[in-house]
Write a protein that holds these residues in place. Structure first.
Motif, PDB file in Angstrom:
ATOM      1  N   ALA A 116       0.840  -1.196   0.000  1.00  0.00           N
ATOM      2  CA  ALA A 116       0.000   0.000   0.000  1.00  0.00           C
ATOM      3  C   ALA A 116       0.873   1.243   0.000  1.00  0.00           C
ATOM      4  CB  ALA A 116      -0.918  -0.003   1.210  1.00  0.00           C
ATOM      5  N   ARG A 117       0.365   2.277  -0.621  1.00  0.00           N
ATOM      6  CA  ARG A 117       1.081   3.548  -0.709  1.00  0.00           C
ATOM      7  C   ARG A 117       0.063   4.674  -0.593  1.00  0.00           C
ATOM      8  NH1 ARG A 117       3.057   6.918  -5.386  1.00  0.00           N
ATOM      9  NH2 ARG A 117       5.001   7.813  -4.636  1.00  0.00           N
ATOM     10  N   ARG A 118       0.426   5.733   0.119  1.00  0.00           N
ATOM     11  CA  ARG A 118      -0.464   6.893   0.242  1.00  0.00           C
ATOM     12  C   ARG A 118      -0.656   7.543  -1.121  1.00  0.00           C
ATOM     13  NH1 ARG A 118      -3.630   7.281   4.223  1.00  0.00           N
ATOM     14  NH2 ARG A 118      -3.684   9.519   4.112  1.00  0.00           N
ATOM     15  N   ASN A 119      -1.875   8.014  -1.378  1.00  0.00           N
ATOM     16  CA  ASN A 119      -2.123   8.822  -2.572  1.00  0.00           C
ATOM     17  C   ASN A 119      -2.727  10.146  -2.118  1.00  0.00           C
ATOM     18  OD1 ASN A 119      -4.953   8.597  -2.258  1.00  0.00           O
ATOM     19  ND2 ASN A 119      -5.050   6.794  -3.547  1.00  0.00           N
ATOM     20  N   ASP A 120      -2.825  11.089  -3.007  1.00  0.00           N
ATOM     21  CA  ASP A 120      -3.349  12.411  -2.654  1.00  0.00           C
ATOM     22  C   ASP A 120      -4.817  12.558  -3.039  1.00  0.00           C
ATOM     23  OD1 ASP A 120      -0.898  13.216  -1.631  1.00  0.00           O
ATOM     24  OD2 ASP A 120      -0.179  13.846  -3.605  1.00  0.00           O
ATOM     25  N   LEU A 121      -5.511  11.437  -3.133  1.00  0.00           N
ATOM     26  CA  LEU A 121      -6.912  11.443  -3.544  1.00  0.00           C
ATOM     27  C   LEU A 121      -7.822  11.294  -2.329  1.00  0.00           C
ATOM     28  CD1 LEU A 121      -6.501   8.952  -6.519  1.00  0.00           C
ATOM     29  CD2 LEU A 121      -6.458  11.444  -6.625  1.00  0.00           C
ATOM     30  N   GLN A 122      -9.072  11.572  -2.510  1.00  0.00           N
ATOM     31  CA  GLN A 122     -10.060  11.412  -1.448  1.00  0.00           C
ATOM     32  C   GLN A 122     -10.707  10.032  -1.483  1.00  0.00           C
ATOM     33  OE1 GLN A 122     -10.640  13.538   1.086  1.00  0.00           O
ATOM     34  NE2 GLN A 122      -8.841  14.541   0.229  1.00  0.00           N
ATOM     35  N   GLN A 123     -10.021   9.087  -2.085  1.00  0.00           N
ATOM     36  CA  GLN A 123     -10.532   7.722  -2.185  1.00  0.00           C
ATOM     37  C   GLN A 123      -9.369   6.748  -2.242  1.00  0.00           C
ATOM     38  OE1 GLN A 123     -12.625   8.441  -5.706  1.00  0.00           O
ATOM     39  NE2 GLN A 123     -10.944   7.996  -7.083  1.00  0.00           N
ATOM     40  N   SER A 124      -9.678   5.503  -2.021  1.00  0.00           N
ATOM     41  CA  SER A 124      -8.668   4.455  -2.128  1.00  0.00           C
ATOM     42  C   SER A 124      -8.821   3.773  -3.480  1.00  0.00           C
ATOM     43  CB  SER A 124      -8.848   3.446  -0.997  1.00  0.00           C
ATOM     44  OG  SER A 124     -10.185   3.005  -0.969  1.00  0.00           O
ATOM     45  N   ARG A 125      -7.726   3.173  -3.943  1.00  0.00           N
ATOM     46  CA  ARG A 125      -7.758   2.457  -5.218  1.00  0.00           C
ATOM     47  C   ARG A 125      -7.121   1.083  -5.020  1.00  0.00           C
ATOM     48  NH1 ARG A 125      -5.175   6.584  -9.477  1.00  0.00           N
ATOM     49  NH2 ARG A 125      -3.482   6.339  -8.021  1.00  0.00           N
ATOM     50  N   LEU A 126      -7.611   0.103  -5.772  1.00  0.00           N
ATOM     51  CA  LEU A 126      -7.172  -1.279  -5.630  1.00  0.00           C
ATOM     52  C   LEU A 126      -6.644  -1.809  -6.944  1.00  0.00           C
ATOM     53  CD1 LEU A 126      -7.159  -3.914  -3.855  1.00  0.00           C
ATOM     54  CD2 LEU A 126      -9.423  -4.370  -4.800  1.00  0.00           C
ATOM     55  N   GLY A 127      -5.538  -2.554  -6.855  1.00  0.00           N
ATOM     56  CA  GLY A 127      -4.989  -3.261  -8.009  1.00  0.00           C
ATOM     57  C   GLY A 127      -4.710  -4.702  -7.609  1.00  0.00           C
ATOM     58  N   LEU A 128      -4.999  -5.631  -8.516  1.00  0.00           N
ATOM     59  CA  LEU A 128      -4.823  -7.053  -8.231  1.00  0.00           C
ATOM     60  C   LEU A 128      -3.812  -7.675  -9.180  1.00  0.00           C
ATOM     61  CD1 LEU A 128      -8.602  -7.958  -7.835  1.00  0.00           C
ATOM     62  CD2 LEU A 128      -6.947  -7.581  -6.019  1.00  0.00           C
ATOM     63  N   VAL A 129      -2.906  -8.475  -8.625  1.00  0.00           N
ATOM     64  CA  VAL A 129      -1.936  -9.222  -9.421  1.00  0.00           C
ATOM     65  C   VAL A 129      -2.136 -10.689  -9.066  1.00  0.00           C
ATOM     66  CG1 VAL A 129       0.493  -9.578  -9.937  1.00  0.00           C
ATOM     67  CG2 VAL A 129      -0.321  -7.285  -9.339  1.00  0.00           C
ATOM     68  N   ILE A 130      -2.927 -11.371  -9.892  1.00  0.00           N
ATOM     69  CA  ILE A 130      -3.238 -12.776  -9.654  1.00  0.00           C
ATOM     70  C   ILE A 130      -2.931 -13.519 -10.943  1.00  0.00           C
ATOM     71  CG2 ILE A 130      -5.018 -14.434  -8.999  1.00  0.00           C
ATOM     72  CD1 ILE A 130      -6.387 -12.139  -7.503  1.00  0.00           C
ATOM     73  N   GLY A 131      -1.724 -14.076 -11.015  1.00  0.00           N
ATOM     74  CA  GLY A 131      -1.264 -14.712 -12.232  1.00  0.00           C
ATOM     75  C   GLY A 131      -1.572 -16.196 -12.307  1.00  0.00           C
ATOM     76  N   LYS A 132      -1.381 -16.744 -13.507  1.00  0.00           N
ATOM     77  CA  LYS A 132      -1.619 -18.169 -13.730  1.00  0.00           C
ATOM     78  C   LYS A 132      -0.682 -19.055 -12.933  1.00  0.00           C
ATOM     79  CE  LYS A 132      -3.427 -18.264 -18.426  1.00  0.00           C
ATOM     80  NZ  LYS A 132      -3.152 -18.728 -19.790  1.00  0.00           N
ATOM     81  N   LYS A 133       0.521 -18.571 -12.690  1.00  0.00           N
ATOM     82  CA  LYS A 133       1.473 -19.381 -11.920  1.00  0.00           C
ATOM     83  C   LYS A 133       1.005 -19.560 -10.482  1.00  0.00           C
ATOM     84  CE  LYS A 133       5.798 -18.717 -14.362  1.00  0.00           C
ATOM     85  NZ  LYS A 133       7.179 -18.283 -14.244  1.00  0.00           N
ATOM     86  N   SER A 134       0.343 -18.557  -9.946  1.00  0.00           N
ATOM     87  CA  SER A 134      -0.127 -18.615  -8.566  1.00  0.00           C
ATOM     88  C   SER A 134      -1.447 -19.365  -8.436  1.00  0.00           C
ATOM     89  CB  SER A 134      -0.317 -17.213  -8.005  1.00  0.00           C
ATOM     90  OG  SER A 134       0.875 -16.494  -8.091  1.00  0.00           O
ATOM     91  N   VAL A 135      -2.363 -19.067  -9.351  1.00  0.00           N
ATOM     92  CA  VAL A 135      -3.695 -19.680  -9.330  1.00  0.00           C
ATOM     93  C   VAL A 135      -3.972 -20.191 -10.738  1.00  0.00           C
ATOM     94  CG1 VAL A 135      -6.138 -19.296  -8.827  1.00  0.00           C
ATOM     95  CG2 VAL A 135      -4.415 -18.035  -7.548  1.00  0.00           C
ATOM     96  N   LYS A 136      -3.910 -21.481 -10.912  1.00  0.00           N
ATOM     97  CA  LYS A 136      -3.963 -22.093 -12.251  1.00  0.00           C
ATOM     98  C   LYS A 136      -5.271 -21.857 -13.008  1.00  0.00           C
ATOM     99  CE  LYS A 136      -0.066 -24.604 -12.045  1.00  0.00           C
ATOM    100  NZ  LYS A 136       1.051 -23.744 -12.249  1.00  0.00           N
ATOM    101  N   LEU A 137      -6.409 -22.137 -12.376  1.00  0.00           N
ATOM    102  CA  LEU A 137      -7.685 -22.087 -13.085  1.00  0.00           C
ATOM    103  C   LEU A 137      -8.279 -20.681 -13.116  1.00  0.00           C
ATOM    104  CD1 LEU A 137      -9.333 -25.304 -11.594  1.00  0.00           C
ATOM    105  CD2 LEU A 137      -8.167 -25.060 -13.783  1.00  0.00           C
ATOM    106  N   SER A 138      -8.758 -20.280 -14.298  1.00  0.00           N
ATOM    107  CA  SER A 138      -9.339 -18.944 -14.432  1.00  0.00           C
ATOM    108  C   SER A 138     -10.578 -18.787 -13.553  1.00  0.00           C
ATOM    109  CB  SER A 138      -9.688 -18.655 -15.887  1.00  0.00           C
ATOM    110  OG  SER A 138     -10.660 -19.561 -16.356  1.00  0.00           O
ATOM    111  N   VAL A 139     -11.320 -19.863 -13.355  1.00  0.00           N
ATOM    112  CA  VAL A 139     -12.492 -19.808 -12.488  1.00  0.00           C
ATOM    113  C   VAL A 139     -12.078 -19.416 -11.069  1.00  0.00           C
ATOM    114  CG1 VAL A 139     -14.305 -21.222 -11.440  1.00  0.00           C
ATOM    115  CG2 VAL A 139     -13.715 -21.539 -13.840  1.00  0.00           C
TER     116      VAL A 139
END
Length: 122
Positions: free
Chosen positions: A37-60
């Protein structure tokens, strides 16, 4: 404050992700996952996801995990104002059921919202 999860609540560009990766204010390791997490200068929070095939095989499974994380974030975002958050999945995350995922991420959001050392404005 709205509890929606629109485009403005997500990290979208590589430069936004890179900013969090390069200088995170908070680093919270968990079981099969890492939260940056990193501070931003916005009045809201933002989310990003890094979920790759190597970590979780099935797209479902990847999609199920993303839905669960987004929902917990959406419900807790009022306490996370001013943060850019990136979730990085690791092997074994797909073995957790929805209830376990929700518990783990609710703990993350609570820890992040009260993290005084990474949140100097409070």
């Amino acid at each position: 404050m709205s509890r929606d999860f629109g485009r403005d609540r997500r990290l979208l560009t590589p430069s936004q992700f890179k900013a969090v990766f390069d200088s995170p204010s908070a680093k919270l390791p968990g079981r099969n996952v890492l939260l940056l997490a990193r501070r931003n200068d916005l009045q809201q929070s933002r989310l990003g996801l890094v979920i790759g095939k190597k970590s979780v095989k099935l797209s479902v499974e990847r999609n199920r995990i993303k839905r669960q994380i987004r929902e917990t974030f959406r419900l807790q975002q009022t306490g996370l104002v001013g943060w850019d958050v990136v979730i990085i999945a690791r092997k074994g995350l797909a073995d957790m059921d929805n209830l376990e995922l929700a518990r783990q991420f609710n703990k993350f959001w609570k820890r992040l919202s009260r993290d005084r050392s990474a949140n100097p404005e409070d």
